[in-house]
Design a protein around this motif. Structure first.
Motif, PDB file in Angstrom:
ATOM      1  N   LYS A   1      49.580  43.330  48.759  1.00 40.24           N
ATOM      2  CA  LYS A   1      49.386  44.496  49.616  1.00 40.24           C
ATOM      3  C   LYS A   1      49.451  44.153  51.101  1.00 40.24           C
ATOM      4  O   LYS A   1      49.555  45.037  51.937  1.00 40.24           O
ATOM      5  CB  LYS A   1      48.036  45.145  49.303  1.00 40.24           C
ATOM      6  CG  LYS A   1      47.904  45.637  47.874  1.00 40.24           C
ATOM      7  CD  LYS A   1      48.932  46.712  47.556  1.00 40.24           C
ATOM      8  CE  LYS A   1      48.653  47.992  48.318  1.00 40.24           C
ATOM      9  NZ  LYS A   1      49.606  49.046  47.953  1.00 40.24           N
ATOM     10  N   GLY A   2      49.333  42.865  51.430  1.00 34.95           N
ATOM     11  CA  GLY A   2      49.407  42.486  52.834  1.00 34.95           C
ATOM     12  C   GLY A   2      48.172  42.829  53.641  1.00 34.95           C
ATOM     13  O   GLY A   2      48.225  42.883  54.872  1.00 34.95           O
ATOM     14  N   LYS A   3      47.045  43.092  52.966  1.00 35.46           N
ATOM     15  CA  LYS A   3      45.816  43.415  53.675  1.00 35.46           C
ATOM     16  C   LYS A   3      45.026  42.138  53.958  1.00 35.46           C
ATOM     17  O   LYS A   3      45.051  41.196  53.162  1.00 35.46           O
ATOM     18  CB  LYS A   3      44.955  44.366  52.836  1.00 35.46           C
ATOM     19  CG  LYS A   3      45.638  45.687  52.513  1.00 35.46           C
ATOM     20  CD  LYS A   3      44.772  46.530  51.606  1.00 35.46           C
ATOM     21  CE  LYS A   3      45.471  47.830  51.223  1.00 35.46           C
ATOM     22  NZ  LYS A   3      44.673  48.637  50.270  1.00 35.46           N
ATOM     23  N   ALA A   4      44.318  42.131  55.076  1.00 32.48           N
ATOM     24  CA  ALA A   4      43.555  40.940  55.429  1.00 32.48           C
ATOM     25  C   ALA A   4      42.420  40.692  54.451  1.00 32.48           C
ATOM     26  O   ALA A   4      42.104  39.546  54.117  1.00 32.48           O
ATOM     27  CB  ALA A   4      43.009  41.077  56.847  1.00 32.48           C
ATOM     28  N   SER A   5      41.782  41.758  53.978  1.00 35.37           N
ATOM     29  CA  SER A   5      40.647  41.606  53.067  1.00 35.37           C
ATOM     30  C   SER A   5      41.081  41.369  51.628  1.00 35.37           C
ATOM     31  O   SER A   5      40.412  40.657  50.885  1.00 35.37           O
ATOM     32  CB  SER A   5      39.756  42.859  53.132  1.00 35.37           C
ATOM     33  OG  SER A   5      40.504  44.027  52.815  1.00 35.37           O
ATOM     34  N   HIS A   6      42.199  41.976  51.223  1.00 31.81           N
ATOM     35  CA  HIS A   6      42.708  41.825  49.864  1.00 31.81           C
ATOM     36  C   HIS A   6      44.199  41.503  49.944  1.00 31.81           C
ATOM     37  O   HIS A   6      45.029  42.406  50.046  1.00 31.81           O
ATOM     38  CB  HIS A   6      42.483  43.099  49.040  1.00 31.81           C
ATOM     39  CG  HIS A   6      41.048  43.440  48.831  1.00 31.81           C
ATOM     40  ND1 HIS A   6      40.323  44.180  49.742  1.00 31.81           N
ATOM     41  CD2 HIS A   6      40.186  43.131  47.820  1.00 31.81           C
ATOM     42  CE1 HIS A   6      39.092  44.326  49.300  1.00 31.81           C
ATOM     43  NE2 HIS A   6      38.979  43.697  48.142  1.00 31.81           N
ATOM     44  N   MET A   7      44.511  40.220  49.903  1.00 30.02           N
ATOM     45  CA  MET A   7      45.917  39.831  49.967  1.00 30.02           C
ATOM     46  C   MET A   7      46.673  40.280  48.719  1.00 30.02           C
ATOM     47  O   MET A   7      47.820  40.690  48.781  1.00 30.02           O
ATOM     48  CB  MET A   7      46.023  38.313  50.131  1.00 30.02           C
ATOM     49  CG  MET A   7      45.476  37.800  51.453  1.00 30.02           C
ATOM     50  SD  MET A   7      46.447  38.374  52.861  1.00 30.02           S
ATOM     51  CE  MET A   7      47.981  37.526  52.585  1.00 30.02           C
TER      52      MET A   7
END
Length: 386
Positions: free
Chosen positions: A213-219
């Motif tokens: 997903k490219g999110k900092a908290s949940h890659m």
């Protein structure tokens, strides 16, 4: 055996009817009158046998399922709009974070369970040994633990392969057919490497995919991709579907429109998507638009008009948030290959029913306000006196 629904209008001597002491203008009561309960009884009736103890009434079970997804615990004609928006999200599969060591331990436990169920003799179960080896693999990045952790993981892989081969060698042909699916998954776990495609991330839900997903908290998120089509203004969910693997967002538009057509819904004229959905410009006669750079010849009005659909498209993001936090779509606790689609459809049903219930409450309040104005002489209803 199918259970019979009680007669809602048949009274008893010492028990009043439910409608005699509840507020029949409550939005849930109004919603219950709008739902065709006979449809559900007709659809689910063939699934029951003709023997055994009578089950709970179908209306009761369907109503409980609706309430569960409405409050996180419809056959209604939807407003047809020419503009709809679409996007995808990830529905988690309620699985632990997958590591090779944990998967090998689950393979060993699964083999032991099959052997115990079928009374198959084993040379060794490795129950205590596998538990100690799994504990050794923890915190493998530490310099003082890395070497021992890698060796423990290799040992777990060896034991898991040994247990699977022993089962396949000792089991009868009938037992192999019975546990064919489990054995295929176990062998896939043992044969996959870091760079393998279509990896198994969960033993009990092998359809789980790893989606970046490219999110900092949940890659990464482990679950299944869910696509949705939402009406731009009224925000009614007209189609929702879970996909296996990790298809490109542009490939989800066609199946969603097919789902709309399968239930005789009128297809929209335009579907707005974000930049991740770039692909076909037209699907099943529906124009698919994505954001792009404006032309130099476009006026301020033209740019504002082109931005409008994509500003409406942004409204789908909070709907996904509500589906996850308020309607049980954050994690899929159901089992089975079709469980992700079933859970997503139940969440969407809860959202639509809640929207419909709020609309009914507004209409009821508006009707009551008009009646009060008539009864107590509102400004526009005052009698003309000579």
């Amino acid at each position: 055996m199918i259970g019979k629904s009680p007669n809602q209008n048949e009274g008893e001597l010492f028990r009043p009817l439910l409608k005699d002491f509840i507020d029949m203008n409550h939005e849930l009561a109004l919603l219950a009158d709008r739902i065709d309960w006979g449809y559900f009884e007709k659809e689910f009736a063939p699934l029951y046998s003709r023997t055994g103890c009578p089950a709970m009434p179908i209306r009761f079970m369907v109503g409980c399922m609706m309430l569960k997804h409405m409050y996180n615990l419809g056959d209604e004609t939807l407003a047809e709009e020419s503009l709809v928006v679409s996007d995808t999200t990830v529905q988690g599969n309620n699985t632990t974070f997958p590591t090779d060591a944990r998967l090998y331990k689950k393979v060993i436990d699964g083999c032991n369970k099959i052997a115990h169920t079928e009374s198959i003799p084993q040379r060794q179960t490795y129950t205590k040994t596998s538990k100690e080896l799994l504990r050794t693999t923890y915190n493998s990045d530490h310099p003082k633990r890395h070497k021992r952790a890698v060796a423990a993981m290799r040992k777990l892989h060896t034991i898991a392969g040994r247990q699977v081969r022993e089962l396949e060698r000792v089991m009868t042909e009938e037992q192999r057919k019975m546990y064919e699916e489990e054995l295929i998954i176990y062998n896939r776990v043992l044969s996959q490497t870091r760079h393998s495609k279509d990896k198994v991330y969960s033993i009990h839900k092998p359809q789980t995919a790893c989606i970046a997903k490219g999110k900092a908290s949940h890659m990464y998120e482990f679950g299944q991709k869910v696509g949705m089509i939402l009406t731009a203004k009224s925000q009614i969910i007209v189609a929702i579907k879970a996909f296996e693997g990790n298809p490109h967002d542009s490939k989800t538009v066609g199946p969603l429109l097919e789902r709309m057509a399968s239930v005789n819904q009128k297809l929209p004229e335009t579907l707005a998507y974000d930049r991740g959905g770039r692909g076909a410009k037209e699907v099943m006669g529906v124009k698919v638009i994505t954001p792009g750079n404006p032309r130099k010849s476009d006026t301020a009005y033209d740019r504002k008009k082109k931005r409008y659909p994509f500003r409406r498209r942004a409204g789908i993001e909070p709907v996904f948030g509500h589906l996850k936090t308020d309607h049980r779509m954050q994690d899929n606790f159901l089992s089975g290959r079709e469980s992700a689609s079933i859970n997503a459809m139940l969440a969407a049903t809860g959202w639509n029913l809640k929207k419909m219930m709020k609309d009914l409450a507004k209409k009821s309040a508006k009707t009551l306000f008009v009646l009060l104005q008539i009864l107590f002489g509102g400004p526009q209803y005052k009698l003309q006196t000579a």
